[in-house]
Design an enzyme around this catalytic site. Sequence first.
Site, mmCIF file in Angstrom:
data_model
loop_
_atom_site.group_PDB
_atom_site.id
_atom_site.type_symbol
_atom_site.label_atom_id
_atom_site.label_comp_id
_atom_site.label_asym_id
_atom_site.label_seq_id
_atom_site.Cartn_x
_atom_site.Cartn_y
_atom_site.Cartn_z
ATOM 1 N N SER A 34 46.910 48.234 35.901
ATOM 2 C CA SER A 34 47.244 47.125 35.005
ATOM 3 C C SER A 34 46.309 46.991 33.805
ATOM 4 O O SER A 34 46.701 46.444 32.786
ATOM 5 C CB SER A 34 47.290 45.799 35.767
ATOM 6 O OG SER A 34 45.994 45.368 36.115
ATOM 7 N N LYS A 81 42.055 40.619 34.233
ATOM 8 C CA LYS A 81 42.978 40.572 33.094
ATOM 9 C C LYS A 81 42.215 40.263 31.811
ATOM 10 O O LYS A 81 41.066 39.853 31.828
ATOM 11 C CB LYS A 81 44.048 39.478 33.304
ATOM 12 C CG LYS A 81 44.846 39.621 34.570
ATOM 13 C CD LYS A 81 45.668 40.890 34.606
ATOM 14 C CE LYS A 81 46.292 41.109 35.980
ATOM 15 N NZ LYS A 81 46.638 42.481 36.217
#
Length: 168
Positions: A34, A81
């Site tokens: 990711s 993130k």
Amino acid sequence: MRVRHFFTGILIGIPIGITFLDKVGYIAKVEGISMQPTLNPDGRHPDYVFLNRRAVRTEAIQRGDIVTVKSPKSPDQILIKRVIGLSGDIVHTHGYKIDILRVPEGHCWVEGDHIGHSMDSNSFGPISVGLITAKATSIVWPPKRWQHLYPSMSNHNFPLNSSKVPAG
């Protein structure tokens, strides 16, 4: 006598170690795709990053920072993130239920660098800044990848109402 010194060392060392991990930071393995290409660029060799817990309490989180957050869907899971939008920012989403939204007060918008291959705000919406647990400040392993992680927005759209662009 040696046994008593051993146990005294343990009784002092364990609380100091726990306090360090809780208040200062720790090294963690980053798995998955990711955050590619920033982290785990080849997908075969994981990066290890220093997660600075102190920075979350003493520095303002800014657009482009890489942070760890408790997953709003599974609170026992920690995600890594990039912060894309802060409170009041208007962001363009990628597959969220609405295309453009204003980040609510006390929240931020986070995304993985590998757009479309990430469980992020595009899946669960804006997250409370209280869910941010640490800021990734450096890649510490493998040695060929040693580097400081500076705020960057190179793979993302800037908030539509933002004139503040992080360096990098």
